[in-house]
Structures are given as C-alpha cells and as structure tokens.
Write a protein that holds these residues in place. Structure first.
Motif, PDB file in Angstrom:
ATOM      1  N   GLY A 271       0.757  -1.243   0.000  1.00  0.00           N
ATOM      2  CA  GLY A 271       0.000   0.000   0.000  1.00  0.00           C
ATOM      3  C   GLY A 271       0.786   1.291   0.000  1.00  0.00           C
ATOM      4  N   ARG A 272       2.075   1.273   0.388  1.00  0.00           N
ATOM      5  CA  ARG A 272       2.835   2.516   0.457  1.00  0.00           C
ATOM      6  C   ARG A 272       4.084   2.516  -0.427  1.00  0.00           C
ATOM      7  NH1 ARG A 272       2.157   6.758   4.164  1.00  0.00           N
ATOM      8  NH2 ARG A 272       3.409   7.729   2.532  1.00  0.00           N
ATOM      9  N   SER A 273       4.647   1.383  -0.719  1.00  0.00           N
ATOM     10  CA  SER A 273       5.866   1.367  -1.539  1.00  0.00           C
ATOM     11  C   SER A 273       5.556   1.829  -2.947  1.00  0.00           C
ATOM     12  CB  SER A 273       6.462  -0.041  -1.570  1.00  0.00           C
ATOM     13  OG  SER A 273       5.609  -0.933  -2.254  1.00  0.00           O
ATOM     14  N   TRP A 274       6.580   2.297  -3.644  1.00  0.00           N
ATOM     15  CA  TRP A 274       6.372   2.671  -5.052  1.00  0.00           C
ATOM     16  C   TRP A 274       7.264   1.809  -5.932  1.00  0.00           C
ATOM     17  CZ3 TRP A 274       9.412   5.525  -1.764  1.00  0.00           C
ATOM     18  CH2 TRP A 274      10.636   6.014  -2.229  1.00  0.00           C
ATOM     19  N   VAL A 275       6.940   1.755  -7.199  1.00  0.00           N
ATOM     20  CA  VAL A 275       7.483   0.711  -8.067  1.00  0.00           C
ATOM     21  C   VAL A 275       8.988   0.804  -8.270  1.00  0.00           C
ATOM     22  CG1 VAL A 275       5.292   0.378  -9.275  1.00  0.00           C
ATOM     23  CG2 VAL A 275       6.956   2.049 -10.166  1.00  0.00           C
ATOM     24  N   SER A 276       9.582   1.973  -8.041  1.00  0.00           N
ATOM     25  CA  SER A 276      11.021   2.123  -8.307  1.00  0.00           C
ATOM     26  C   SER A 276      11.810   2.516  -7.066  1.00  0.00           C
ATOM     27  CB  SER A 276      11.244   3.169  -9.408  1.00  0.00           C
ATOM     28  OG  SER A 276      10.720   4.424  -9.017  1.00  0.00           O
ATOM     29  N   GLU A 277      11.246   2.323  -5.885  1.00  0.00           N
ATOM     30  CA  GLU A 277      11.953   2.773  -4.685  1.00  0.00           C
ATOM     31  C   GLU A 277      13.221   1.968  -4.419  1.00  0.00           C
ATOM     32  OE1 GLU A 277      10.641   1.511  -0.565  1.00  0.00           O
ATOM     33  OE2 GLU A 277       8.705   1.553  -1.581  1.00  0.00           O
ATOM     34  N   HIS A 278      13.356   0.786  -5.012  1.00  0.00           N
ATOM     35  CA  HIS A 278      14.557  -0.029  -4.844  1.00  0.00           C
ATOM     36  C   HIS A 278      15.703   0.430  -5.739  1.00  0.00           C
ATOM     37  CE1 HIS A 278      12.370  -1.646  -8.280  1.00  0.00           C
ATOM     38  NE2 HIS A 278      13.506  -2.159  -8.704  1.00  0.00           N
ATOM     39  N   LYS A 279      15.433   1.374  -6.651  1.00  0.00           N
ATOM     40  CA  LYS A 279      16.448   1.840  -7.590  1.00  0.00           C
ATOM     41  C   LYS A 279      17.239   3.010  -7.014  1.00  0.00           C
ATOM     42  CE  LYS A 279      13.885   0.331 -11.696  1.00  0.00           C
ATOM     43  NZ  LYS A 279      13.337   0.730 -13.023  1.00  0.00           N
ATOM     44  N   THR A 280      18.299   3.377  -7.723  1.00  0.00           N
ATOM     45  CA  THR A 280      19.117   4.522  -7.318  1.00  0.00           C
ATOM     46  C   THR A 280      19.133   5.552  -8.433  1.00  0.00           C
ATOM     47  OG1 THR A 280      21.117   3.456  -8.174  1.00  0.00           O
ATOM     48  CG2 THR A 280      20.576   3.100  -5.842  1.00  0.00           C
ATOM     49  N   GLY A 281      19.626   6.728  -8.112  1.00  0.00           N
ATOM     50  CA  GLY A 281      19.731   7.775  -9.120  1.00  0.00           C
ATOM     51  C   GLY A 281      18.369   8.307  -9.532  1.00  0.00           C
ATOM     52  N   ALA A 282      18.330   8.864 -10.735  1.00  0.00           N
ATOM     53  CA  ALA A 282      17.112   9.523 -11.220  1.00  0.00           C
ATOM     54  C   ALA A 282      15.941   8.566 -11.347  1.00  0.00           C
ATOM     55  CB  ALA A 282      17.393  10.201 -12.560  1.00  0.00           C
ATOM     56  N   ASP A 283      16.216   7.301 -11.652  1.00  0.00           N
ATOM     57  CA  ASP A 283      15.128   6.341 -11.839  1.00  0.00           C
ATOM     58  C   ASP A 283      14.315   6.127 -10.567  1.00  0.00           C
ATOM     59  OD1 ASP A 283      15.582   5.952 -14.483  1.00  0.00           O
ATOM     60  OD2 ASP A 283      16.604   4.018 -14.284  1.00  0.00           O
ATOM     61  N   ARG A 284      14.919   6.369  -9.428  1.00  0.00           N
ATOM     62  CA  ARG A 284      14.195   6.113  -8.182  1.00  0.00           C
ATOM     63  C   ARG A 284      12.955   6.992  -8.054  1.00  0.00           C
ATOM     64  NH1 ARG A 284      14.177   7.198  -2.476  1.00  0.00           N
ATOM     65  NH2 ARG A 284      13.903   5.208  -1.337  1.00  0.00           N
ATOM     66  N   THR A 285      13.039   8.223  -8.528  1.00  0.00           N
ATOM     67  CA  THR A 285      11.905   9.147  -8.422  1.00  0.00           C
ATOM     68  C   THR A 285      11.279   9.483  -9.772  1.00  0.00           C
ATOM     69  OG1 THR A 285      13.416  11.034  -8.468  1.00  0.00           O
ATOM     70  CG2 THR A 285      12.787  10.169  -6.299  1.00  0.00           C
ATOM     71  N   ARG A 286      11.841   8.920 -10.847  1.00  0.00           N
ATOM     72  CA  ARG A 286      11.270   9.198 -12.180  1.00  0.00           C
ATOM     73  C   ARG A 286       9.823   8.705 -12.227  1.00  0.00           C
ATOM     74  NH1 ARG A 286      11.408   6.180 -16.978  1.00  0.00           N
ATOM     75  NH2 ARG A 286      12.967   4.732 -16.098  1.00  0.00           N
ATOM     76  N   SER A 287       8.930   9.571 -12.713  1.00  0.00           N
ATOM     77  CA  SER A 287       7.491   9.275 -12.661  1.00  0.00           C
ATOM     78  C   SER A 287       6.829   9.636 -13.987  1.00  0.00           C
ATOM     79  CB  SER A 287       6.836  10.044 -11.517  1.00  0.00           C
ATOM     80  OG  SER A 287       7.469   9.766 -10.288  1.00  0.00           O
ATOM     81  N   ASP A 288       7.243   8.963 -15.047  1.00  0.00           N
ATOM     82  CA  ASP A 288       6.700   9.242 -16.373  1.00  0.00           C
ATOM     83  C   ASP A 288       5.769   8.142 -16.865  1.00  0.00           C
ATOM     84  OD1 ASP A 288       8.475   7.202 -16.857  1.00  0.00           O
ATOM     85  OD2 ASP A 288       9.821   8.384 -18.141  1.00  0.00           O
ATOM     86  N   GLY A 289       5.431   7.198 -15.993  1.00  0.00           N
ATOM     87  CA  GLY A 289       4.529   6.118 -16.359  1.00  0.00           C
ATOM     88  C   GLY A 289       5.220   4.863 -16.836  1.00  0.00           C
ATOM     89  N   GLN A 290       6.422   4.980 -17.348  1.00  0.00           N
ATOM     90  CA  GLN A 290       7.113   3.823 -17.908  1.00  0.00           C
ATOM     91  C   GLN A 290       7.366   2.755 -16.847  1.00  0.00           C
ATOM     92  OE1 GLN A 290      10.822   4.701 -19.873  1.00  0.00           O
ATOM     93  NE2 GLN A 290      11.394   2.551 -20.060  1.00  0.00           N
TER      94      GLN A 290
END
Length: 716
Positions: A271-290
């Motif tokens: 319910g709270r995790s997001w799909v890229s929180e395990h990543k580093t760098g820009a991808d961790r917070t990138r939110s373009d739908g991909q």
C-alpha cells in the motif's frame, strides 16, 4: 481537485507519446481473447484492476458519444426559466446563458484547461436544491462548459465503442478528490456507517508530498478501516501500483494504519511502496509512467498479479484538467496492452476505468440525492451519514442540511472479456459500486457503506455477460488513431479556449447501441382528489432501489423534492399540496430516462375543477399497460400522441383517439417491443385545456435491449 498549485501539481511534465500501432493491435487482440470458462458466473473473474483518474465529467468526455444519455437526451431537466439544463444562466455571455461548446483540438489548445471550483460549498449553489441552475455562479463557464468528441479522445472512444460504458456512474460526493477516493478505498468519507463528520476537503494532500513515506508530514490520520485492510485480513491479495509522484492520489496514506507502517510489513509493501523505490539515481523518483507499466507488466508475466489492484498515476498522467487527457489515454493503452500480451491473464481480468470526481466540469444529469427531511421528499431507506450540517458549520451564506451526494456523473468504462460488444449500462453506480463488485466476487464485506448508498448504487454486475461472453466477438472494430501525435502537437499550437460568440445547440448521432438489462421496475402515476389536491403514487416492484426527483413548474416557487423507494415499496408523494394551488405542472425524473409530466387545473374562479379521468401506466409481459378510467357522467375523448422517434407504424402509431364513455374504463396494451421497449407519449383532452399526461421510459424484460431511440438533437 482545486486549482493546481505549483508546489504540488506541477512536479513534472511528461513528453508527448502517441498510441502505437502495437497498442491498437493489442486492443484488437483483447476483443478476440475468449473469456475464461468455468462457472459462467462472476466467479470466473480472478483479477480486478481499478484505474482511477482525475477530474472529468461524463458529458465533458462522452456527451456526444452515440447511445449514451448525453447531449441528445430527449428529456433533459427543465430549468425554472423555461430553458433546458443545457442553457445554464450566466453573465459571461450576451445571451444570458452558456451552452456546452466543443473544445476542438483542431482549432484550439483544447487539451489543457482549468476546471472549476468543486468543493462541497461550491457545489451546493450549483445543485441549488435540485434546480441545477447554478453552474455559472463562479464565473468559470469558459472551462466548465467544454466538451470533447471522438476526434479528441480516440482511444477512450474506441474502448467505449467496443467494451461497455456506464452512463449513470456518478462520483460519490459533490466535492473534491479525497472524499471521493475515500469512498473508493473505504466505502465512505468518514460519515456513512462510520458515523463521523464527513471529510469534504483534500486534507492530507500537502502533508503527503510524494509516495515516499519518509517525506510524510504530521497530520491527524483517519482511523476507520480501509477495504485494503479488509482484503489483507481475508487473505485476498491486493496492491497499489504507483510511482514516486502519485499526485497525492493514493488515499491509503491518510490512514493511521499506513502512516507510518513498518517497511517490512505487508501493508507497506502493498500500500505505500512505489514501483522504483529499490532503484538509485534519477530512476528512483522518475514518474513518467514507464516504470509503472513495467512493474504491472512484470507481475502479469510472473503470475503474481494480485486479485485486486489499484493504479495511481503521476500528476501529468492523471488527466487532471491542468494536464492533457492524451497522457492518461497513453498510460491506459499500455496497461491494457500489458494484459492482452498475456491472453491467459486477460481472459480472467476486469479492468475498470473511472474518475474520482468531475473537476467542476459540466454534466447535465441531476445526481440522485436523498431528502434531508420530510419537506424535501421521502426515503424508504435510512439516509443516516449522507448530509453535511451547515447550521453547525456555516460556510458563507449556506445553512441547513445538504446531501453529500451522489456527485456529478463521471466517465466509466469496463474492459474485460465479459463486457465486449459496445454496450451501454445505465444502472446507477458510484464509487461504492466498485467495492460492491469486489464484495460480491471475493466475499469481503465493506460495512462502512451507508444504507442509502448501498440500496441505490448497483454492484456493476449488470454491465457484464458471464453466460455468453464470447458471442459476436468477430463483429467488433476500432477507429484509427494513427494521427495521434500530430493532433496533440497541432492543438498545442492553437489559441486558448473561449466561449463561442455564436452559441449553437449540440447533440449526438442517432445510432442506437446495445444496452444491458437493468433491474428497474418502477411507476409514477398522478392521482387527483376531490378536495383540490394531487398526489404522485410511486411504485417500485423491482429488486433495486430507485431515486426520483419531482420538479414543480407552476408559479409557486416550491420544490424540487427527492424520493427513494427500495424494492417492493410504494409511496404517495404530495409535498406540493402544502399550499393551496389552482394549477399543477409536475415533472418526474427517474433512472434510465424515466420521465413523467403532469399538468392540469385544480381550481377555476375559486371553484374546484373535478378531474374524472384517472390513468395508471404499468408493465406486463414486456408490454406497456395503460389503464384509463372515467369516473364522471360525461364522455371523455383523449388523444394519444407518440414522440416521432418512438413511432412504429400501426403497432405504435403517431396519433390515436381514445373515447371513454361516462362511468367506464378501458385498457390499452402497447407493444413497445417494436421500439426496443422504449416509449414516449402524451395524452391530452381537447375539452380540458391545460390537461396533459406524458409518460416516457423503458420497459425492462430481463434481456439486453438497445439504447433510447429518442437520443439525437439537443433539446434546449
């Protein structure tokens, strides 16, 4: 939601991305994938995906779509000034009113607009007790009255053309995003059966700047139980798919169980995790739908797609009026493509597209609402938990009890192997309907839903065909959207939207669509008494509750009134008799185009006018049964005239004369099957000026039908 603030609603801009040929191919594939066999029932569904977007009204997106109750509604609400609801009073135009106008993406920058004020205190004057004539009070008609056509929303119109669109799906409350999402995720907004003060704002949005729980700010979190927690307890798998920017739309973050929660817990992971929180760098917070789509696709491929999924998009993808609908269409296409690339999963999946609220954008259908007290109508179902008390908490000049909802109609499309065929489903739904669907499939009850809402809002199952889902699949087709990117770029270079100097009436194509069977079996007949009063006898012989509104167009400044009848109930309504009157002019609106209009005189020169002719209209064996009775000594001659769209030769002729001898009765059996069981006719008496009875609606037979043949030109 309210106008977007830069610090919360302008976090990113997603690049323009068109619908690919692969997306269209996968959509065609979706319509060729057979439904999963087995029980031939709801139990064949294994996965439910809920894709809730932001702030769009039904007429705004689909008002010109053939077959739905949109701009060509043959029986729109009439305002007190004599105009139809389409001519909303406004000082923003020299005509004194503003009508819906096309946000044409070929000649204007149509994809980016502001919405309109839509908090509950702003909605109260719009609804105006049920007069529904206050859309212009905030002077935002240049935004509110816009609408799109298929050329502007090709993918969504393609989905609606080939799956099932729900044209009586309302948001839950007459207010903002959070109260509506609270209904979707928990069955109420703190009122309902929880019994607290209703939440009517987006409290918690600024306190939750992203999906990252470490960025949460202090707030008084909500403590009632969410449906996600109920699924967790019942062992039903679930998950929220979101990126770092979730536009604040994952409402679970407002609840104490999720704020904070142990990062190793199931509640956090689902319910709270997001799909890229395990990543580093820009991808961790990138939110373009991909990355959102990639995560969804990966779970499908690995066989770990949950039984229930909620999908929350980033700001720029949400279809909020500050962003372009095209971005949302694109994400939607890619999510559906992920399913159809795995036919074995799509064959057992339901994908629901809906919108949290209408964003202040215009829709012409007055929402079903409960009465606050006996002076406002009657309800055979408890209305507890359905009002805001403005006497206790005044806002400006607003006082009294005002209903929380239902809210304005919003777009809703159900994509699945069981909803193919381009059907229209017109049962009344709101966001608790989605929960009721989950309840029925997974057996997990949601006790927060109020009694009134549980009674009047369906469970979505009427939109499905579980018995013969694979019939006629090869007849389906899709329009081309190959010019998608070019259209979007072209629109961006055009001038801003403005209300046309010369206003014109809109409308819809006259083409009918297949329509799902509905649970309504209702009637409303006028009964005049010898003491100068008239009553409307409501009857509900069906299994489903129905809501009616009665509007008084006689010069007494009364009403409207609201009535709720549960299945098996009847009620004699007569609040308009509270004052003496010489004439009556009463219109009744109900579900699925149900309409009655009664006019006549009760007194003339201070002497009572006795009306000896009584009429009741019912249904039997798929036919319309019109019972006429003349209790007077004099003969009566009535003229029955069908509206042109419902005339069917000698079976349903345009005109017939019915003679009733004194002290006699006669029954007409009208075979409305020739008009797909729709009807719209008026009875008059030449010898009694001003007397008329109009009856319109649909006779339900338990079988699928076709949409209203009267839909076409706009009635102004």
């Amino acid at each position: 939601m309210p106008p977007v603030s830069p610090h919360r609603r302008d976090l990113l801009k997603m690049g323009v991305a068109g619908l690919s040929a692969a997306s269209l191919a996968s959509l065609r594939q979706a319509m060729a994938i057979p439904a999963r066999g087995g029980t031939g029932s709801l139990m064949d569904v294994e996965h439910v995906v809920i894709f809730m977007q932001e702030n769009r009204a039904f007429d705004h997106y689909f008002g010109t779509f053939a077959g739905v109750r949109g701009q060509g509604d043959p029986r729109p609400l009439r305002l007190r000034n004599g105009h139809s609801v389409w001519r909303q009073p406004s000082d923003e135009h020299a005509d004194g009113y503003v009508m819906p106008y096309w946000a044409d993406s070929k000649s204007s920058n149509a994809y980016v607009m502001g919405g309109g004020d839509q908090g509950h205190a702003e909605a109260v004057p719009i609804v105006n007790g049920g007069h529904f004539d206050g859309w212009g009070t905030s002077r935002q008609m240049h935004n509110r009255m816009t609408h799109y056509k298929a050329a502007d929303l090709p993918y969504y119109h393609a989905l609606a053309s080939n799956f099932t669109i729900c044209d009586a799906y309302h948001c839950s409350t007459l207010t903002q995003t959070y109260p509506n999402r609270l209904h979707l995720w928990s069955g109420c907004n703190g009122a309902g059966s929880v019994g607290g003060r209703p939440v009517l704002s987006n409290y918690g949005e600024d306190e939750t700047p992203s999906a990252d729980m470490t960025e949460d700010k202090p707030m008084q979190a909500y403590t009632w139980t969410t449906y996600a927690e109920r699924l967790e307890k019942a062992g039903v798998s679930w998950k929220v798919y979101q990126e770092y920017d979730n536009f604040g739309d994952n409402i679970l973050h407002c609840f104490a169980s999720f704020r904070p929660c142990d990062t190793s817990s199931s509640l956090y992971k689902r319910g709270r995790s997001w799909v890229s929180e395990h990543k580093t760098g820009a991808d961790r917070t990138r939110s373009d739908g991909q990355q959102l789509v990639e995560a969804f696709r990966a779970d499908i491929a690995s066989g770990t797609l949950p039984q229930v999924s909620w999908i929350v998009t980033a700001a720029a993808l949400s279809e909020h009026p500050s962003y372009t609908p095209a971005e949302g269409e694109n994400v939607c296409a890619k999510l559906i493509e992920a399913l159809t690339d795995h036919p074995e999963v799509f064959a057992k999946t339901v994908f629901i597209i809906n919108y949290d609220e209408a964003g202040g954008l215009f829709d012409h259908v007055l929402p079903p609402m409960p009465p606050a007290d006996d002076s406002q109508g009657w309800s055979g179902v408890s209305t507890a938990g359905e009002f805001e008390d403005y006497d206790a908490r005044p806002v400006g000049p607003i006082r009294g009890q005002h209903p929380l909802g239902l809210g304005i109609r919003i777009p809703a499309i159900i994509v699945s192997p069981w909803t193919r065929g381009g059907y229209v489903c017109s049962e009344v739904f709101d966001h608790v309907s989605t929960l009721k669907f989950l309840e029925k499939r997974f057996g997990v009850a949601e006790p927060n839903i109020s009694p009134w809402r549980r009674a009047i809002s369906g469970d979505l199952t009427s939109a499905f065909d579980f018995r013969t889902p694979n019939a006629g699949v090869k007849t389906l087709s899709l329009p081309s959207t190959d010019d998608y990117k070019d259209r979007l770029a072209h629109a961006a270079a055009q001038p801003s939207l403005h209300i046309p100097e010369q206003q014109t009436a809109g409308g819809q194509p006259t083409d009918q669509r297949p329509a799902r069977a509905l649970p309504y079996q209702v009637a409303a007949d006028l009964r005049a008494t010898n003491d100068g009063k008239v009553f409307i006898d409501f009857t509900n012989t069906g299994a489903k509750a129905a809501v009616f509104s009665v509007h008084d167009y006689a010069p007494y400044q009364l009403g409207p009134w609201h009535y709720t009848l549960d299945g098996g109930q009847n009620h004699a309504a007569g609040q308009w008799n509270d004052i003496p009157r010489d004439v009556y002019d009463l219109a009744v609106h109900g579900p699925n185009g149900f309409y009655r209009h009664f006019t006549g005189r009760l007194n003339h020169d201070d002497r009572p006018v006795i009306d000896p002719v009584a009429i009741t209209v019912g249904e039997q064996d798929g036919q319309l049964v019109v019972a006429l009775k003349n209790d007077g000594d004099m003969a009566a001659e009535l003229t029955l005239v069908f509206a042109p769209a419902y005339v069917r030769g000698d079976t349903l002729p345009a005109h017939r004369v019915v003679s009733l001898a004194g002290r006699s009765a006669q029954t007409l059996r009208l075979d409305v099957a020739a008009a797909d069981h729709w009807f719209d006719f008026t009875l008059t008496q030449a010898a009694v000026p001003g007397w008329s009875r109009r009856y319109a609606g649909h006779v339900e037979t338990g079988a699928a039908s076709r949409t209203d043949p009267g839909i076409g030109a706009m009635v102004v």
